[in-house]
Design an enzyme around this catalytic site. Structure first.
Site, PDB file in Angstrom:
ATOM      1  N   CYS A 153       4.472   8.054   4.044  1.00 21.08           N
ATOM      2  CA  CYS A 153       3.633   7.377   3.051  1.00 21.08           C
ATOM      3  C   CYS A 153       2.857   6.312   3.801  1.00 21.08           C
ATOM      4  O   CYS A 153       3.435   5.344   4.308  1.00 21.08           O
ATOM      5  CB  CYS A 153       4.509   6.738   1.955  1.00 21.08           C
ATOM      6  N   CYS A 364      -1.056  -8.726 -13.538  1.00 18.78           N
ATOM      7  CA  CYS A 364      -1.387  -7.486 -12.826  1.00 18.78           C
ATOM      8  C   CYS A 364      -1.927  -6.445 -13.804  1.00 18.78           C
ATOM      9  O   CYS A 364      -1.976  -5.270 -13.477  1.00 18.78           O
ATOM     10  CB  CYS A 364      -0.183  -6.956 -12.065  1.00 18.78           C
TER      11      CYS A 364
END
Ligand SMILES: C[S@@+](CC[C@H](N)C(=O)[O-])C[C@H]1O[C@@H](n2cnc3c(N)ncnc32)[C@H](O)[C@@H]1O
Length: 408
Positions: A153, A364
């Site tokens: 990743c 967020c």
């Protein structure tokens, strides 16, 4: 169909006039898209062929970032500057649509983590891998439980990648969560078993060592704002190595605390904002921090033990404030989860009985932030400033900081 929000056309499965959110496309592009899901109000689609490419389009660095691939990154096909421009536009649009406020917003890049490849890669300090029944660890497909096999990743921090979770077998596991501290080099690996409770095992290691044994999970030591922070497993900590420092600086700049001030840190987690606020208000001031999660409260109390001017309360922020009052506070920072603050809390902070003069709202989620800014506006507060921070490069996520002041 025009990306990345287009309108359905006859025959595309989305229906004429229906809004279609197109993944893997960029604003202004013409793409051929395949509808992946559809409701009465909108549809989702994947761009499977780009007919007219945006000048902002780049080759995704990760080979799993494509339609049907890993669901973790949404914006690998856009240059880092274009990613920030897209996020800035999303924040502005939400603010206009939900709060009725017109405001241009800038989304700032965060410093690249040391030792990472840069350009928005190598930042993610916590990665949750999902495990297939055959014991292979991978990452989830977009909006799906399906696990995509990956061998790496690229947005994961080098200390996460070193653990090589996809390269190991995890028989009997349901998930493997790796959390690292770039400052201390610590890494914790939490394995969740398939058969529920009692199947958790955890290990902690210095980076570079083999997976540790069964002891743990122990807190990690994170570093931010010139201090070390104990952060227990499951307790919130900013995912980008630079985010805690950048946000702390921005919150202090927004609140402008002075010695002797009284301040609130609501949804305080491990105490990230309360610590620097305590330093700024000094021994003659006071900081009240509130947090609902028991483990986070324990961490915050340990982290802030050196500040007699700080008191950490455990409980729901609105409920604790309702019970204790604002204690003469002039400044408040709030950093709630994605769902945002409650109307009751906003009423306490911004209503006529409040003596607050500045509020820093860290969020967020631009949509719930816009909703809450509208609630503050209804109580006579104005949006003095709105900043965005690219704390989640390659994904659609963005961190915002709104500064609110009484309108008069
Ligand atoms: C986004 S984190 C922010 C933590 C901290 N400000 C930081 O940056 O490290 C939100 C925190 O709010 C806490 N929380 C969630 N709901 C809450 C509530 N109703 N009242 C108080 N705290 C809550 C969560 O446990 C979490 O620690």
């Amino acid at each position: 169909m025009l990306g990345n929000t287009g309108e359905g056309e006859p025959g595309d499965g989305a229906g004429p006039g229906k809004v279609v959110f197109v993944r893997h496309a960029l604003p202004g592009e013409r793409v051929r898209a395949q509808v992946t899901s559809s409701t009465a109000r909108f549809a989702r689609a994947d761009a499977i062929e780009v007919l007219d490419a945006s000048p902002d389009r780049v080759e995704p660095p990760c080979r799993y970032a494509h339609p049907g691939g890993c669901g973790g990154c949404d914006l690998q096909h856009a240059s880092p500057a274009a990613q920030r421009a897209i996020k800035a536009q999303v924040i502005s649009e939400q603010l206009r649509r939900i709060a009725g406020i017109d405001r241009d917003v800038e989304v700032a890049a965060l410093p690249e983590p040391a030792g990472a490849p840069g350009a928005g890669l190598g930042w993610r300090t916590r990665v949750g891998f999902a495990v297939r029944p055959d014991g292979t660890a991978g990452l989830r497909r977009h909006r799906s439980r399906e696990v995509v096999a990956v061998d790496d990743c690229l947005i994961a921090h080098p200390l996460v990648r070193e653990a090589d979770v996809p390269g190991s077998g995890w028989p009997g596991a349901r998930g493997v969560e790796v959390t690292v501290s770039p400052g201390s080099g610590e890494r914790s690996v939490l394995v969740t078993g398939r058969r529920g409770a009692g199947q958790q095992r955890a290990g902690q290691q210095r980076a570079g060592q083999q997976r540790a044994g069964q002891q743990g999970p122990r807190p990690l030591t994170q570093h931010a704002a010139g201090r070390a922070w104990r952060v227990s497993p499951g307790v919130f900590w900013q995912g980008h190595p630079a985010a805690a420092d950048v946000l702390t600086g921005a919150v202090l700049a927004a609140l402008r605390p002075e010695p002797g001030d009284v301040a609130l840190d609501l949804y305080c987690g491990a105490g990230l904002f309360a610590g620097p606020l305590a330093t700024a208000v000094g021994g003659g001031g006071k900081v009240t921090a509130i947090e609902s999660q028991a483990a986070a409260v324990r961490d915050a109390r340990k982290n802030l033990a050196g500040f007699p001017q700080v008191r950490v309360h455990r409980g729901d922020a609105a409920e604790v404030l309702g019970r204790h009052g604002l204690g003469g506070a002039g400044l408040a920072v709030l950093d709630p989860p994605r769902a945002g603050a409650t109307a009751g809390l906003i009423e306490l902070l911004a209503g006529p009985a409040s003596g607050l003069r500045r509020i820093a709202y860290v969020s967020c989620d631009p949509a719930t932030l816009a909703r809450d800014i509208a609630l503050f506006a209804g109580l006579g507060w104005r949006l003095a400033d709105l900043r965005g921070f690219d704390a989640f490069p390659m994904t659609h996520h963005v961190e915002c900081l709104a500064t609110l002041t009484p309108a008069s």
